[in-house]
Design an enzyme around this catalytic site. Structure first.
Site, PDB file in Angstrom:
ATOM      1  N   ARG A   1      -2.049 -51.145 -22.251  1.00 23.35           N
ATOM      2  CA  ARG A   1      -2.318 -49.967 -22.539  1.00 23.35           C
ATOM      3  C   ARG A   1      -1.091 -49.670 -22.188  1.00 23.35           C
ATOM      4  O   ARG A   1      -1.299 -49.005 -21.250  1.00 23.35           O
ATOM      5  CB  ARG A   1      -3.405 -49.632 -23.392  1.00 23.35           C
ATOM      6  CG  ARG A   1      -2.568 -48.249 -24.879  1.00 23.35           C
ATOM      7  CD  ARG A   1      -3.520 -47.247 -24.393  1.00 23.35           C
ATOM      8  NE  ARG A   1      -3.910 -46.267 -23.066  1.00 23.35           N
ATOM      9  CZ  ARG A   1      -4.595 -45.710 -23.159  1.00 23.35           C
ATOM     10  NH1 ARG A   1      -6.305 -45.782 -23.193  1.00 23.35           N
ATOM     11  NH2 ARG A   1      -4.610 -44.824 -21.710  1.00 23.35           N
TER      12      ARG A   1
ATOM     13  N   HIS B   1      -3.347 -42.804 -24.529  1.00 24.70           N
ATOM     14  CA  HIS B   1      -4.763 -43.587 -24.817  1.00 24.70           C
ATOM     15  C   HIS B   1      -3.582 -42.210 -26.434  1.00 24.70           C
ATOM     16  O   HIS B   1      -3.821 -42.760 -27.477  1.00 24.70           O
ATOM     17  CB  HIS B   1      -5.707 -43.113 -25.354  1.00 24.70           C
ATOM     18  CG  HIS B   1      -6.878 -42.495 -26.248  1.00 24.70           C
ATOM     19  ND1 HIS B   1      -6.908 -43.424 -27.014  1.00 24.70           N
ATOM     20  CD2 HIS B   1      -7.204 -41.889 -27.072  1.00 24.70           C
ATOM     21  CE1 HIS B   1      -7.765 -43.370 -28.141  1.00 24.70           C
ATOM     22  NE2 HIS B   1      -7.559 -42.432 -28.168  1.00 24.70           N
TER      23      HIS B   1
ATOM     24  N   TYR C   1      -6.287 -41.122 -14.458  1.00 20.35           N
ATOM     25  CA  TYR C   1      -7.628 -42.024 -14.201  1.00 20.35           C
ATOM     26  C   TYR C   1      -6.404 -42.808 -14.107  1.00 20.35           C
ATOM     27  O   TYR C   1      -6.693 -44.405 -13.543  1.00 20.35           O
ATOM     28  CB  TYR C   1      -8.454 -42.076 -15.719  1.00 20.35           C
ATOM     29  CG  TYR C   1      -7.562 -42.009 -17.105  1.00 20.35           C
ATOM     30  CD1 TYR C   1      -7.751 -41.008 -17.790  1.00 20.35           C
ATOM     31  CD2 TYR C   1      -7.311 -43.164 -17.101  1.00 20.35           C
ATOM     32  CE1 TYR C   1      -6.699 -41.147 -18.900  1.00 20.35           C
ATOM     33  CE2 TYR C   1      -6.731 -43.458 -18.493  1.00 20.35           C
ATOM     34  CZ  TYR C   1      -7.105 -42.554 -19.611  1.00 20.35           C
ATOM     35  OH  TYR C   1      -6.058 -42.846 -20.472  1.00 20.35           O
TER      36      TYR C   1
END
Lengths: 394, 433
Positions: free
Chosen positions: B319, B323, B332
């Protein structure tokens, strides 16, 4: 054809026909209680249509007034409705835990043999999967009839019902819908069910726009409402009071018929007080009213079977309360947050100036449903009768 | 329909996790017999044999990852090339690039406050185009939220995507849902919903309906590595297996569920290892290799439709996106990790190099495409911006097929309120009734 065995009744001096007001087991005679319990008094209830004439004379059955009738109990009537649904809709299927052999309450007896295992089949033990699967079938235009084995176990499927089924049409802009979905579940007190075989979860779902909820009180109602639910283009929950599966027996039309979702029924006319209930509570209320009318000569109470929780028939209740000026609502589900609160709030809004007394509710206490304390927990005859007197004496 | 080269499908079957068919002479013939090594219990549906050695299994064979192209876009084993027609390959590639451009523009649109929310597909384009090219419009689509590329290949126009993101009066969803919750009956695309994993048992149900109809069609159901932890995943796969439903379960394992890395999501061998538990044909593929995704999906469809059973595909990918527009993934994960993936293993670049190798694509065409795509997107963009939101009555419709009395009354109440305080409500941005 169903053969109804006369129950063994308690032989107490007070017994006679009048003690039907209290629920008790056939266990009094020494036999273990049937899984679906037994509710005395239903057999002799005036709400039960025990002759063909009584059955067919009802206005709502006008379309089948020439039908033959057959003596059926509640689960046989459900079975008949399911068979009719499958016979008239090639895309209808039935699934759930243990439905293949006939179901734990016999509602699906003979259906797998008659319609095939691709149409009546067992599901693995997963309510969220059962309902999700049903949603998927309905989303592509099929007619899935899902069974949840006990209403107490519907909660794993809560997300699928509330977040998915109820909102499918709205969120898609009506590109899709799951109107073909019907969910049946046995509910309510059974005499020995305790926390997890006795619940009445209608209030949780009444709070969800997009669902319909119906609560048939008898075999005739069960067949008509189940067929209506299956054919209604919205997802419908059919709540079947399990204690009535064997206890309620009437003459039921063999022909195909539906009853109107969203419409209540005045089952007893009166002028002094309106009493509203649904499901098995109707028979409790019938007895409570009988007792009250005996104790207060001249008292005439109107009893309404609400039948549909969502949408509910405000008009019928309002019309009645405008006539009587007093309202009492009774349901097994706990008091706080129960659907009685919705009715009370709405009726006090609509009938405020006509009310002669505060609206009263007799409900299960705000506890989980207990085993040995069941008779103290439920809104039984004595509690309802006492409350009727309080309301009349306000 | 394209048939796979024989070698390819044989190869796939060899490396796919083998699932044994349920023994038809399963236990039922009696209880445990003295001297017999066979287990007679009804629960051992594959049969089993007794052992006197106590051994806890903990070292399961790791499932290999099928690929066709290397990171430079070369077909590694010549016979694995699905030999797709040029037109198909070009359409796949063009859609990838258009998707990429739309992502960039709509992400910025959110940043500028023009739309409320957006999710990009960076790094996962191959999972979407490989699948889309392998399926037909009769195959029912269920998604999670990061599959617009699939929908676009099938025919969902950039304009329609825009309308939905703007929630305007041309949005098929009538402005009810957040951006990217696309759906289209005409394209057999079930509307996206936010709760994760709910689509999985639903996909099994739709597949069972197709089965009952005897249709030459299957269902494809997308979900991510995180959603595969939901109970609905377990329920859905198990039910698809027991009902023998023709559904392809496609997991986009992109390494993250918002901030949660896979090591905190599961401890088994990815999602593919779970297929064995449900008795489902399973394969793991390189999700950045559009041809591998295509080949696997094609065969999965054949298994689903011809053999009438579910299939699980785990596509490993990365990814590159945050998000969503509500997320800043540098909180993160290291920016270098993201950059490395973008530079070294980029599905669009791999595919372009493959096409260039086949002389199907040039630099000029690339520039032209990017210009075209950008222009189409910006045009659609301004078109959508101009339109009003749906009429306010759409707040109340479609809850049921027909409005019940309570909604009729509530709508009247709102109409009265709006009439009473017209300046308080922004009616002008909504279409007239």
């Amino acid at each position: 054809m169903f053969v109804f065995k006369a129950s063994s009744m308690l032989s107490r001096s007070k017994a006679a026909a009048r003690s039907q007001s209290i629920r008790f087991f056939a266990a009094a005679s020494g036999n273990p209680p049937p899984a679906e319990g037994f509710m005395a008094g239903v057999a002799t209830s005036k709400f039960i249509k025990s002759t063909k004439e009584q059955c067919l004379s009802h206005l709502e059955l006008a379309a089948v007034r020439n039908s033959e009738t057959v003596k059926m109990n509640y689960f046989t009537a459900v079975n008949d409705a399911l068979a009719t649904a499958l016979a008239t809709d090639e895309k209808a299927v039935i699934f759930g835990e243990d439905v293949g052999f006939g179901g734990v309450f016999r509602c699906t007896i003979g259906l797998a043999e008659k319609f095939g295992k691709d149409r009546v089949f067992n599901m693995p033990l997963t309510e969220q999967g059962i309902i999700g699967f049903g949603i998927g079938m309905a989303a592509v235009g099929h007619t899935p009839i899902a069974e949840i084995q006990f209403a107490d176990y519907v909660f794993p499927a809560f997300d699928q019902i509330v977040n998915e089924a109820a909102k499918y049409r709205y969120r898609s802009g009506n590109e899709f819908n799951v109107g073909g979905l019907t969910i049946r579940m046995p509910c309510n007190a059974v005499g020995h069910g305790a926390l997890y075989h006795s619940q009445s979860p209608e209030a949780y779902f009444a709070h969800t726009p997009g669902l319909k909820i119906v609560y048939p009180r008898s075999p005739i109602q069960a067949k008509g409402f189940l067929l209506a639910a299956i054919r209604d283009p919205n997802p419908v929950l059919v709540m079947e009071p399990k204690i009535l599966y064997r206890s309620a027996v009437e003459q039921v039309p063999v022909d195909d018929y539906v009853l109107p979702l969203g419409k209540a029924e005045v089952v007893k006319e009166g002028k002094d007080l309106t009493v509203v209930g649904w499901g098995a509570q109707l028979y409790v209320l019938e007895n409570a009213v009988q007792e009250a009318e005996k104790r207060m000569p001249g008292l005439s109470v109107e009893i309404i079977d609400l039948r549909s929780i969502l949408p509910w028939d405000r008009e019928t209740v309002e019309k009645s309360v405008n006539k009587t000026g007093r309202l009492l609502i009774a349901h097994e589900a706990p008091h706080t947050g129960g659907f009685g609160g919705e009715i009370a709030a709405t009726i006090q809004e609509r009938c405020f100036l006509k009310l002669e007394a505060p609206i009263s509710r007799v409900c299960g206490w705000d506890t989980p449903f207990p085993l040995v304390f069941e008779k103290f927990y439920i809104p039984g005859m004595i509690r309802c009768m006492d409350e009727i007197e309080k309301v009349m004496n306000y | 329909m394209n048939r796979l080269p024989a070698f390819a499908s044989h190869h796939l079957r060899r490396i796919a996790l083998r699932t044994r068919s349920v023994s038809s002479s399963a236990p039922g013939s009696g209880a445990t017999e003295l001297g017999s090594k066979s287990v007679a219990f009804p629960g051992a549906t594959f049969g089993s044999v007794f052992t006197e050695k106590m051994e806890f299994l903990s070292d399961y064979p790791t499932i290999p990852t099928f690929r066709v192209l290397d990171v430079e876009g070369n077909v590694i084993v010549k016979e694995q090339d699905p030999q797709l027609p040029s037109a198909t390959l070009i359409k796949m590639y063009k859609t990838m690039v258009s998707l990429n451009q739309m992502d960039v523009i709509l992400y910025d649109a959110q940043r500028q406050g023009r739309i409320s929310f957006y999710m990009t597909h960076h790094g996962e384009e191959a999972t979407l185009l490989g699948t889309a090219a392998a399926l037909t419009k009769d195959d029912v689509f269920f998604g999670q939220y990061r599959e617009a590329g699939f929908m676009m290949y099938r025919g969902l126009s950039i304009q329609q995507c825009m309308h939905q993101c703007y929630g305007n009066e041309k949005d098929l969803g009538k402005g009810r849902q957040m951006p990217i919750h696309y759906g289209s009956k005409a394209l057999n695309i079930q509307t996206i919903s936010s709760p994760l994993g709910t689509q999985i048992p639903q996909a099994a149900g739709s597949a069972y309906a197709l089965k009952r109809e005897g249709k030459d069609a299957c269902v494809i159901c997308f979900f991510g590595d995180g959603s595969a932890s939901e109970g609905d995943f377990h329920a859905g796969l198990n039910i698809a297996a027991t009902t023998e439903a023709p559904v392809i379960f496609f997991c986009r394992n992109n390494g993250y569920a918002i901030s949660t890395p896979t090591h905190e999501q599961y401890r088994g061998d990815g999602i593919a290892s779970r297929g064995h538990g449900y008795g489902i044909h399973t394969i793991r593929v390189d999700g950045n290799d559009v041809l591998a995704v295509y080949v696997a999906t094609k065969e999965a469809r054949r298994i689903a439709v011809e053999e009438q059973k579910p299939v699980l595909i785990e596509a490993l990918t990365y990814r590159v996106s945050h998000h969503s527009t509500s997320d800043d993934s540098s909180a993160y994960r290291p920016k270098k990790e993201v950059a490395d993936w973008m530079n070294q293993d980029n599905p669009i670049n791999r595919f372009r190099k493959f096409l260039e190798g086949k002389k199907l694509w040039t630099n000029e065409q690339e520039q032209e495409l990017r210009k075209e795509a950008r222009s189409e997107i910006l045009k659609a963009f301004s078109e959508s911006e101009k339109l009003k939101k749906p009429a306010v009555s759409n707040l109340f419709t479609d809850v049921y097929d027909e409005m019940p009395w309570n909604l009729v009354e509530q709508k009247e109440k709102l109409d009265d309120l709006i009439a009473k305080y017209p300046t308080h409500f922004d009616l002008n941005s909504h279409a007239k009734e």
